[in-house]
Design a protein around this motif. Structure first.
Motif, PDB file in Angstrom:
ATOM      1  N   GLU A 170       0.832  -1.209   0.000  1.00  0.00           N
ATOM      2  CA  GLU A 170       0.000   0.000   0.000  1.00  0.00           C
ATOM      3  C   GLU A 170       0.865   1.256   0.000  1.00  0.00           C
ATOM      4  OE1 GLU A 170      -3.787   1.863   2.478  1.00  0.00           O
ATOM      5  OE2 GLU A 170      -3.183  -0.223   2.769  1.00  0.00           O
ATOM      6  N   PHE A 171       1.994   1.195   0.674  1.00  0.00           N
ATOM      7  CA  PHE A 171       2.946   2.304   0.689  1.00  0.00           C
ATOM      8  C   PHE A 171       3.429   2.607  -0.731  1.00  0.00           C
ATOM      9  CE2 PHE A 171       7.150   4.048   2.445  1.00  0.00           C
ATOM     10  CZ  PHE A 171       6.562   5.208   2.920  1.00  0.00           C
ATOM     11  N   GLU A 172       3.715   1.571  -1.476  1.00  0.00           N
ATOM     12  CA  GLU A 172       4.151   1.721  -2.870  1.00  0.00           C
ATOM     13  C   GLU A 172       3.073   2.360  -3.738  1.00  0.00           C
ATOM     14  OE1 GLU A 172       4.969  -2.278  -3.904  1.00  0.00           O
ATOM     15  OE2 GLU A 172       6.976  -2.322  -3.015  1.00  0.00           O
ATOM     16  N   GLU A 173       1.826   2.033  -3.449  1.00  0.00           N
ATOM     17  CA  GLU A 173       0.716   2.552  -4.248  1.00  0.00           C
ATOM     18  C   GLU A 173       0.464   4.034  -3.993  1.00  0.00           C
ATOM     19  OE1 GLU A 173      -2.464  -0.002  -3.136  1.00  0.00           O
ATOM     20  OE2 GLU A 173      -1.796  -1.689  -4.396  1.00  0.00           O
ATOM     21  N   GLU A 174       0.827   4.506  -2.811  1.00  0.00           N
ATOM     22  CA  GLU A 174       0.531   5.887  -2.443  1.00  0.00           C
ATOM     23  C   GLU A 174       1.680   6.853  -2.719  1.00  0.00           C
ATOM     24  OE1 GLU A 174      -1.430   6.861   1.136  1.00  0.00           O
ATOM     25  OE2 GLU A 174      -2.562   4.979   1.235  1.00  0.00           O
ATOM     26  N   TYR A 175       2.906   6.352  -2.807  1.00  0.00           N
ATOM     27  CA  TYR A 175       4.060   7.236  -2.924  1.00  0.00           C
ATOM     28  C   TYR A 175       5.017   6.771  -4.023  1.00  0.00           C
ATOM     29  CZ  TYR A 175       2.583   8.968   1.659  1.00  0.00           C
ATOM     30  OH  TYR A 175       1.865   9.499   2.696  1.00  0.00           O
ATOM     31  N   ASN A 176       5.737   7.731  -4.554  1.00  0.00           N
ATOM     32  CA  ASN A 176       6.837   7.422  -5.464  1.00  0.00           C
ATOM     33  C   ASN A 176       8.035   7.032  -4.609  1.00  0.00           C
ATOM     34  OD1 ASN A 176       8.965   7.335  -7.255  1.00  0.00           O
ATOM     35  ND2 ASN A 176       8.407   9.215  -8.321  1.00  0.00           N
ATOM     36  N   LEU A 177       8.374   5.746  -4.611  1.00  0.00           N
ATOM     37  CA  LEU A 177       9.451   5.244  -3.753  1.00  0.00           C
ATOM     38  C   LEU A 177      10.708   4.894  -4.533  1.00  0.00           C
ATOM     39  CD1 LEU A 177       7.306   3.019  -1.350  1.00  0.00           C
ATOM     40  CD2 LEU A 177       8.181   5.340  -0.967  1.00  0.00           C
ATOM     41  N   ASP A 178      10.806   5.435  -5.738  1.00  0.00           N
ATOM     42  CA  ASP A 178      12.035   5.275  -6.508  1.00  0.00           C
ATOM     43  C   ASP A 178      13.192   5.918  -5.748  1.00  0.00           C
ATOM     44  OD1 ASP A 178      13.511   4.819  -9.178  1.00  0.00           O
ATOM     45  OD2 ASP A 178      13.811   6.962  -8.782  1.00  0.00           O
ATOM     46  N   ALA A 179      14.289   5.204  -5.615  1.00  0.00           N
ATOM     47  CA  ALA A 179      15.409   5.674  -4.792  1.00  0.00           C
ATOM     48  C   ALA A 179      15.960   7.009  -5.284  1.00  0.00           C
ATOM     49  CB  ALA A 179      16.515   4.619  -4.764  1.00  0.00           C
ATOM     50  N   ASP A 180      16.080   7.169  -6.597  1.00  0.00           N
ATOM     51  CA  ASP A 180      16.607   8.425  -7.130  1.00  0.00           C
ATOM     52  C   ASP A 180      15.673   9.593  -6.835  1.00  0.00           C
ATOM     53  OD1 ASP A 180      18.926   7.298  -8.126  1.00  0.00           O
ATOM     54  OD2 ASP A 180      18.042   6.854 -10.093  1.00  0.00           O
ATOM     55  N   TYR A 181      14.376   9.332  -6.920  1.00  0.00           N
ATOM     56  CA  TYR A 181      13.394  10.379  -6.622  1.00  0.00           C
ATOM     57  C   TYR A 181      13.479  10.797  -5.150  1.00  0.00           C
ATOM     58  CZ  TYR A 181       8.865  12.681  -6.062  1.00  0.00           C
ATOM     59  OH  TYR A 181       7.861  13.590  -5.778  1.00  0.00           O
ATOM     60  N   ILE A 182      13.578   9.810  -4.265  1.00  0.00           N
ATOM     61  CA  ILE A 182      13.673  10.100  -2.832  1.00  0.00           C
ATOM     62  C   ILE A 182      14.944  10.884  -2.534  1.00  0.00           C
ATOM     63  CG2 ILE A 182      13.989   9.062  -0.546  1.00  0.00           C
ATOM     64  CD1 ILE A 182      12.206   6.737  -1.525  1.00  0.00           C
ATOM     65  N   LYS A 183      16.060  10.451  -3.091  1.00  0.00           N
ATOM     66  CA  LYS A 183      17.331  11.128  -2.814  1.00  0.00           C
ATOM     67  C   LYS A 183      17.354  12.543  -3.370  1.00  0.00           C
ATOM     68  CE  LYS A 183      19.787   7.569  -4.317  1.00  0.00           C
ATOM     69  NZ  LYS A 183      20.970   6.737  -4.682  1.00  0.00           N
ATOM     70  N   ALA A 184      16.710  12.751  -4.500  1.00  0.00           N
ATOM     71  CA  ALA A 184      16.638  14.106  -5.052  1.00  0.00           C
ATOM     72  C   ALA A 184      15.876  15.037  -4.108  1.00  0.00           C
ATOM     73  CB  ALA A 184      15.972  14.081  -6.427  1.00  0.00           C
ATOM     74  N   ASN A 185      14.777  14.530  -3.539  1.00  0.00           N
ATOM     75  CA  ASN A 185      13.994  15.341  -2.608  1.00  0.00           C
ATOM     76  C   ASN A 185      14.717  15.576  -1.288  1.00  0.00           C
ATOM     77  OD1 ASN A 185      10.995  16.037  -3.403  1.00  0.00           O
ATOM     78  ND2 ASN A 185      11.468  14.071  -4.362  1.00  0.00           N
ATOM     79  N   LEU A 186      15.508  14.608  -0.867  1.00  0.00           N
ATOM     80  CA  LEU A 186      16.209  14.730   0.404  1.00  0.00           C
ATOM     81  C   LEU A 186      17.461  15.592   0.317  1.00  0.00           C
ATOM     82  CD1 LEU A 186      15.998  11.100   1.843  1.00  0.00           C
ATOM     83  CD2 LEU A 186      14.710  13.108   2.568  1.00  0.00           C
ATOM     84  N   THR A 198       5.623  14.503   4.516  1.00  0.00           N
ATOM     85  CA  THR A 198       4.485  14.132   3.666  1.00  0.00           C
ATOM     86  C   THR A 198       4.082  12.674   3.882  1.00  0.00           C
ATOM     87  OG1 THR A 198       5.899  13.506   1.777  1.00  0.00           O
ATOM     88  CG2 THR A 198       5.134  15.799   1.878  1.00  0.00           C
ATOM     89  N   PHE A 199       4.982  11.872   4.419  1.00  0.00           N
ATOM     90  CA  PHE A 199       4.679  10.461   4.671  1.00  0.00           C
ATOM     91  C   PHE A 199       3.901  10.259   5.971  1.00  0.00           C
ATOM     92  CE2 PHE A 199       8.528  10.489   2.044  1.00  0.00           C
ATOM     93  CZ  PHE A 199       8.155   9.617   1.021  1.00  0.00           C
ATOM     94  N   ALA A 200       3.804  11.313   6.785  1.00  0.00           N
ATOM     95  CA  ALA A 200       3.180  11.167   8.098  1.00  0.00           C
ATOM     96  C   ALA A 200       1.708  10.784   7.997  1.00  0.00           C
ATOM     97  CB  ALA A 200       3.331  12.460   8.898  1.00  0.00           C
ATOM     98  N   LYS A 201       1.034  11.260   6.955  1.00  0.00           N
ATOM     99  CA  LYS A 201      -0.389  10.929   6.834  1.00  0.00           C
ATOM    100  C   LYS A 201      -0.593   9.414   6.667  1.00  0.00           C
ATOM    101  CE  LYS A 201      -0.734  11.789   1.825  1.00  0.00           C
ATOM    102  NZ  LYS A 201      -1.421  12.581   0.784  1.00  0.00           N
ATOM    103  N   PHE A 202       0.407   8.736   6.110  1.00  0.00           N
ATOM    104  CA  PHE A 202       0.316   7.284   5.952  1.00  0.00           C
ATOM    105  C   PHE A 202       0.356   6.590   7.306  1.00  0.00           C
ATOM    106  CE2 PHE A 202       1.973   3.023   5.190  1.00  0.00           C
ATOM    107  CZ  PHE A 202       1.225   2.596   4.092  1.00  0.00           C
ATOM    108  N   ILE A 203       1.235   7.048   8.164  1.00  0.00           N
ATOM    109  CA  ILE A 203       1.346   6.399   9.476  1.00  0.00           C
ATOM    110  C   ILE A 203       0.129   6.713  10.333  1.00  0.00           C
ATOM    111  CG2 ILE A 203       2.553   8.140  10.890  1.00  0.00           C
ATOM    112  CD1 ILE A 203       4.492   5.877  11.702  1.00  0.00           C
TER     113      ILE A 203
END
Length: 283
Positions: A170-186, A198-203
């Protein structure tokens, strides 16, 4: 015209009022945390809102309460940016905890006031002055119980394969979890702390799942012990909260506080409305 602003790292709420407290307009910008934004980005976020850009010369006073404004250096930096942008305004910049105090605490009352949103903070208000025992070192080192901490746990759980498979799907369905995408944002985009939050709403959505429940309990317990219990009188004065994490996890937070004999009183999602009454009374 008087501008009142309550800014976290994710978003900033703006209200323009006249001398009698009549609301002239309300709007919202992206967060204006000076710890993670430069002058150009702050100006860009102001220019992006017509109500602010169109009325900047009309503003006579600006009261800004923001995350990242806990040091004189950051206050001075942001004050200069605002003074340039609002040329006819008297500018006052305060840390965001003051907005939380004015919105939750009756006049002259002693209280511990906490912020649990994108980031976290906790101060003691003696009825006149704010006292802080923990100097924040920012989201990488601190921010227990915050949205960005929850985001960090979820990403680690997913990439370390400790997140239950059904939850991971379900986490995969709600968010873009591509490693390059995550690292670019971080590491390349502005506001990495807001991105993590932004991930807090999931938890929150899955707070009854045991994996999420353990994370929530651990973070709220750490916040209680590392922040609130710094104050020896934490068992004797009311403890107030503002912020989306506190608001949506109110029951979980109260359970933790009860274990430590700490009394939770007011919990607000946003302090901005309370600021109107305060500034009308203190004009």
């Amino acid at each position: 015209m008087k501008l009142l602003v309550d800014s976290g790292s994710t978003k900033a709420d703006w209200i323009a009022i006249d001398d009698n407290g009549k609301v002239l307009f309300t709007t919202q910008t992206l967060g204006l945390n000076p710890e993670v934004l430069d002058r150009e980005e702050i100006i860009s976020r102001l220019d992006d809102k017509f109500d602010i850009e169109h009325n900047k010369a009309k503003a006579k006073q600006l009261f800004f309460y923001g995350a990242g404004c806990g040091t004189d250096r950051m206050k001075d930096f942001l004050s200069k940016v605002f003074q340039e942008y609002f040329p006819n305004a008297t500018v006052s910049v305060h840390e965001d905890t003051y907005a939380a105090v004015y919105a939750t605490t009756p006049k002259d009352e002693k209280a511990i006031v906490c912020i649990l949103g994108t980031g976290s903070n906790c101060s003691y208000f003696d009825g006149k002055v704010l006292h802080q025992k923990v100097q924040s070192l920012g989201y990488i080192v601190m921010d227990d119980g915050s949205g960005n901490r929850f985001g960090r746990h979820l990403l680690r759980g997913y990439y370390f394969n400790t997140m239950p498979k059904e939850l991971a799907k379900e986490f995969e369905e709600e968010y873009n979890l591509d490693a390059d995408y995550i690292k670019a944002n971080l590491y390349k985009e502005a506001n990495p702390n807001a991105y993590l939050a932004t991930f807090a709403k999931f938890i929150i959505k899955h707070k009854d799942n045991e994996f999420c429940k353990k994370i929530i309990r651990r973070e709220l317990k750490d916040f209680t012990k590392n922040y609130i219990m710094q104050y020896e009188n934490c068992h004797d004065v009311p403890v107030h909260f503002v912020g989306s994490i506190a608001f949506y996890l109110k029951d979980e937070l109260e359970q933790i506080l009860n274990k430590y004999d700490i009394k939770m009183v007011n919990v607000l999602r946003r302090p901005i409305d309370g600021l109107i009454a305060y500034h009308v009374l203190n004009k």
